[in-house]
Design a protein around this motif. Structure first.
Motif, PDB file in Angstrom:
ATOM      1  N   SER A  36       0.840  -1.204   0.000  1.00  0.00           N
ATOM      2  CA  SER A  36       0.000   0.000   0.000  1.00  0.00           C
ATOM      3  C   SER A  36       0.872   1.250   0.000  1.00  0.00           C
ATOM      4  N   SER A  41      -5.025   3.525   3.210  1.00  0.00           N
ATOM      5  CA  SER A  41      -4.887   2.066   3.092  1.00  0.00           C
ATOM      6  C   SER A  41      -4.010   1.506   4.196  1.00  0.00           C
ATOM      7  N   ARG A  44      -5.941   1.414   7.345  1.00  0.00           N
ATOM      8  CA  ARG A  44      -6.961   0.353   7.273  1.00  0.00           C
ATOM      9  C   ARG A  44      -6.318  -1.009   7.542  1.00  0.00           C
TER      10      ARG A  44
END
Length: 144
Positions: A36, A41, A44
């Motif tokens: 990522s 991201s 997350r």
């Protein structure tokens, strides 16, 4: 063996399956985390990794150990001379170390998502496959 022994064995197998499911998935999340490039991201993946590690993986490991040791305590006189069990226990100790490494790596990825490459994580993810194969063969075949 007591009549409830098979219930303990079933709980042991269920918790082991949950532990392995999580232990296979967490390093896969590490692959995606390392790949990522945006902050959203990365955050997350950090949340997903934390929830998997704390909410499923660690409780499943603890349950696997508790039910396994409970079975051992009920049948120690039978089990103590079985070599396959000693090897299985060694592999479970090593898998527990792998589990701990996953926890440490998870924390390092929060601060540095490119701590290791996605290729490293792909290889790291294969280690528990060999442990699972060995444990299943030991338990089912009982080669020694």
């Amino acid at each position: 063996m007591p009549e409830y022994f098979n219930w303990i064995k079933a709980a042991h197998v269920i918790s082991m399956v949950c532990w392995f499911a999580a232990i296979f998935y967490l390093p896969r999340l590490f692959v995606y985390h390392a790949m990522s490039e945006d902050k959203v991201s990365q955050e997350r993946f950090a949340i997903m990794e934390r929830k998997l590690y704390r909410g499923i993986m660690t409780p499943s490991m603890i349950a696997t150990w508790v039910f396994g040791l409970w079975m051992l305590s009920l049948g120690w006189e039978v089990y103590k001379a079985q070599g396959w069990l000693h090897v299985k226990l060694l592999l479970v100790v090593l898998l527990s170390g792998y589990h701990g490494m996953c926890g440490a790596y998870r924390k390092k990825l929060i601060d540095n998502p490119q701590y290791k490459t996605h290729v490293f994580w792909r290889w790291f993810n294969e280690i528990p496959v060999f442990v699972l194969i060995a444990v299943v063969v030991l338990v089912i075949v009982k080669p020694f």
